[in-house]
Design a protein around this motif. Structure first.
Motif, PDB file in Angstrom:
ATOM      1  N   UNK A 147      -9.101 107.717  -9.139  1.00 40.86           N
ATOM      2  CA  UNK A 147      -9.010 107.049  -7.842  1.00 40.86           C
ATOM      3  C   UNK A 147     -10.266 106.273  -7.483  1.00 40.86           C
ATOM      4  N   UNK A 148     -11.365 106.515  -8.203  1.00 42.40           N
ATOM      5  CA  UNK A 148     -12.613 105.845  -7.829  1.00 42.40           C
ATOM      6  C   UNK A 148     -13.338 105.199  -9.003  1.00 42.40           C
ATOM      7  N   UNK A 170     -12.775 115.176 -11.772  1.00 41.75           N
ATOM      8  CA  UNK A 170     -13.178 114.368 -10.621  1.00 41.75           C
ATOM      9  C   UNK A 170     -14.290 113.397 -11.003  1.00 41.75           C
ATOM     10  N   UNK A 171     -15.206 113.853 -11.839  1.00 42.88           N
ATOM     11  CA  UNK A 171     -16.318 113.027 -12.280  1.00 42.88           C
ATOM     12  C   UNK A 171     -15.842 111.936 -13.242  1.00 42.88           C
ATOM     13  N   UNK A 172     -14.876 112.262 -14.094  1.00 43.21           N
ATOM     14  CA  UNK A 172     -14.498 111.547 -15.308  1.00 43.21           C
ATOM     15  C   UNK A 172     -15.663 111.628 -16.292  1.00 43.21           C
ATOM     16  N   UNK A 223      -4.118 104.645 -10.698  1.00 38.03           N
ATOM     17  CA  UNK A 223      -3.877 106.014 -10.208  1.00 38.03           C
ATOM     18  C   UNK A 223      -3.361 106.963 -11.274  1.00 38.03           C
ATOM     19  N   UNK A 224      -2.781 106.422 -12.348  1.00 36.33           N
ATOM     20  CA  UNK A 224      -2.213 107.273 -13.387  1.00 36.33           C
ATOM     21  C   UNK A 224      -2.672 106.817 -14.767  1.00 36.33           C
ATOM     22  N   UNK A 225      -2.626 107.744 -15.705  1.00 34.70           N
ATOM     23  CA  UNK A 225      -3.001 107.438 -17.090  1.00 34.70           C
ATOM     24  C   UNK A 225      -2.030 106.417 -17.681  1.00 34.70           C
ATOM     25  N   UNK A 226      -2.515 105.568 -18.601  1.00 37.14           N
ATOM     26  CA  UNK A 226      -1.654 104.534 -19.209  1.00 37.14           C
ATOM     27  C   UNK A 226      -0.706 105.137 -20.243  1.00 37.14           C
TER      28      UNK A 226
END
Length: 651
Positions: free
Chosen positions: A380-381, A405-407, A486-489
């Motif tokens: 999301x960010x 959350x971090x990625x 918002x979602x994985x490809x």
């Protein structure tokens, strides 16, 4: 003159003087680098450098940015005991007060060479690439950047080194370097550039085995193994056949090879941090001791060798321009790691299936886990591009705290999804006449060559893709790499004829990872990963996923689970609690220690066990199975490329 101006003046003078002296040096006398690993069981590497020099200021550098590591992580703090002499007299040195990797000296009049002695202290524990542990009682990996010093102001390609090595008496070794002379005490290697030296690690150990792979294919390939036990060397004939097929499948995919010989350098030990590092003509893989004799550990590591092997084409031969720096001090730009690492991840994973190192079922289970994990709130960010740009920071993030959350370095696995999407798109657009295999041949293929670097840009990649299958590839990558999603490809999975689903049947690859890592992965149900096993870490929360039930209840990474519904924590108690809560409105009651404070957390989750899988969508052609189909018949090297005996260089 102010001190800051004096230092700047000395550095400029040093660079100019070295450019002249090094030019003369490379044409005549190589720099001698002698390394003694006889005390490597104590994790001490002794190094001695004989450096031709001329009177005047001189600046020495220690490698900072190591190719393939994508970060300024040269372990300078592990270099100790630095002493510089000439004609028996000590010469003082001064570390630069801005660049910690630089040492200033003043070469006295009449001096023609310097003797420089120092030690490298291999860490006893910890993570990292070449900066991590590299030695134990019976084996060692020598990455030459750990023990290399070099004069500033001269490209490493122009600096010629003659390396030599001493090993414990009973040890054997393997490397892509050419042995010029060997006696009972010392191994003398042929002179090479500093660039090539840093690119040519040595694997050495007491328990050692070297196996010729695909002996009918040229140039030669060897699987070299050093292990902590003799038993661990017992790789089966079936496994050797699969790695031989990997060699053939890579040749068939790329259509050319850009090395004179290739050596897999495999350390089987539980004392090194598991990882791999790519080189032009070799790869440094560090995996658990029993990998070849334990089916779970084998599945956990089976795509590592294919990944690092792929890097010989994508990463070493072809390299993003921002990573093709002229020396080891120039900062690298990591923004295209979604190609360097992401495309390599995609290719390495399907090559492992094509070679028979893993089954198609296991490939799909691994892909399902990756796709499900990447569908996380960090999307999301943060764009995928930002994870690549920030790689030099993300590699050093300890543990898994708030990883969703971090990625993290998501450009590996998300790159897998993106390039699968590209491959299925090409196959659809061309009605099965073209695929990403054709791109690989065009971009990484003929002609054969010895090691060299051919830089590329994103424009080059897009142009090569358009030559295979015209499409809005820039828009394709913009939507997946450079924009918030918002979602994985998942397009590659869906276009490939499969769907991501969740059910209560455990994902087989997740089960294996849990076994190897001593953990319990409930990411897709409660939303947490728990450490298991014995000791104080049993029950510790390795990660908690935001917006999932565990996080909503207030649990966080680092807490230690004490009880589950009134019973002491065990994996079984947690599974039982999930089953009991299914279809009810009763919470799972967890008590956990948080830095000495024990609190109660009511986790509202009622959907039972939940794991990701791929299921076949019969309304779509099964392109994914086509992608995993081998290009070469079993045991047949005729399609593998590079069978010319003229490329049979000496190891």
């Amino acid at each position: 003159m102010p001190d800051c101006l004096r230092r700047s003046f000395l550095f400029v003078v040093a660079v100019l003087s070295l450019a002249v002296s090094a030019a003369a040096q490379t044409a005549s006398t190589p720099i001698r680098l002698s390394v003694d690993l006889r005390e490597s069981p104590r994790r001490i590497f002794h190094a001695h450098l004989t450096l031709p020099a001329k009177p005047g200021p001189l600046a020495l550098l220690y490698p900072k940015w190591i190719p393939g590591e994508h970060a300024p992580d040269g372990p300078i703090t592990d270099v100790v005991g630095l002493k510089i002499t000439a004609s028996g007299k000590t010469i003082p040195w001064l570390r630069d007060n801005v660049n910690m990797y630089m040492f200033h000296i003043e070469v006295p009049a009449g001096v023609t060479s310097l003797e420089i002695a120092y030690d490298y202290l291999s860490p006893a524990a910890g993570e990292g690439f070449s900066a991590g542990p590299t030695a134990d009682q019976v084996l060692s990996v020598l990455e030459w950047n750990l023990v290399a010093l070099y004069p500033a102001g001269v490209p490493p390609d122009s600096l010629i080194y003659q390396p030599s090595l001493r090993l414990p008496q009973t040890w054997k070794f393997a490397t892509s370097l050419t042995v010029e002379k060997q006696d009972a005490g010392e191994i003398l290697f042929a002179p090479v550039s500093l660039t090539a030296l840093v690119d040519s690690p040595v694997l050495a150990g007491e328990n050692f085995r070297s196996i010729a792979l695909a002996p009918d294919v040229q140039p030669p390939h060897h699987l070299n193994i050093a292990a902590d036990s003799v038993a661990a060397l017992a790789i089966s004939d079936q496994q050797i056949a699969a790695y031989s097929r990997l060699v053939r499948e890579a040749g068939a995919l790329f259509g050319a090879r850009h090395y004179d010989h290739y050596d897999f350098l495999v350390s089987l030990t539980n004392y090194f941090y598991p990882n791999g590092l790519e080189h032009h003509q070799s790869s440094d893989e560090r995996i658990p001791e029993r990998t070849f004799i334990n089916s779970d550990q084998e599945e956990s590591a089976n795509s590592l060798l294919s990944h690092e092997f792929t890097h010989s084409w994508n990463g070493k031969y072809r390299r993003p321009a921002g990573l093709a720096t002229p020396d080891f001090e120039q900062p690298m730009k990591d923004d295209l790691l979604w190609i360097y690492e992401g495309l390599t991840q995609y290719i390495g994973e399907f090559l492992s299936a094509r070679a028979g190192l893993r089954t198609q079922d296991d490939y799909r289970e691994a892909l399902a886990r990756v796709a499900a994990y990447l569908d996380a709130p960090g999307r999301s960010w943060r764009t995928l591009e930002d994870t690549a740009i920030a790689a030099q920071l993300l590699y050093d993030v300890p543990g898994h705290n708030w990883a969703a959350w971090r990625r993290s370095v998501d450009f590996y696995d998300e790159g897998w999804l993106i390039w699968l999407d590209a491959d299925t798109l090409i196959r659809q657009q061309s009605h099965g006449q073209k695929s990403l295999d054709d791109f690989c041949k065009r971009f990484y293929g003929a002609p054969d060559s010895s090691p060299k670097v051919v830089p590329y840009t994103l424009d080059d990649v897009i142009a090569a893709l358009n030559a295979i299958a015209p499409y809005d590839w820039r828009g394709f990558f913009n939507a997946r790499v450079y924009e918030i999603n918002p979602h994985a490809p998942l397009g590659g999975i869906e276009h490939g004829g499969w769907q991501l689903v969740y059910n209560d049947q455990e994902n087989s690859v997740m089960r294996i990872r849990e076994s190897i890592n001593e953990s319990l992965d409930l990411s897709f149900s409660l939303g947490m990963i728990v450490q298991t096993g014995s000791g104080e870490e049993n029950g510790r929360l390795a990660d908690v996923i935001p917006e999932k039930p565990a996080a909503e209840a207030g649990l966080a990474p680092g807490m230690r689970l004490a009880t589950i519904n009134g019973r002491g924590f065990t994996p079984g108690a947690l599974h039982e609690a999930i089953a009991t809560a299914k279809g009810t409105n009763k919470p799972i009651v967890i008590t956990a220690d948080n830095g000495g404070f024990t609190l109660t957390y009511n986790v509202q989750y009622h959907d039972g066990e939940r794991y990701p899988h791929l299921v076949r969508n019969n309304a779509q052609p099964d392109l994914l199975s086509d992608i995993l189909r081998p290009l070469t018949p079993a045991g047949n090297a005729s399609a593998s490329g590079n069978t010319s005996a003229s490329r049979n260089n000496r190891r």
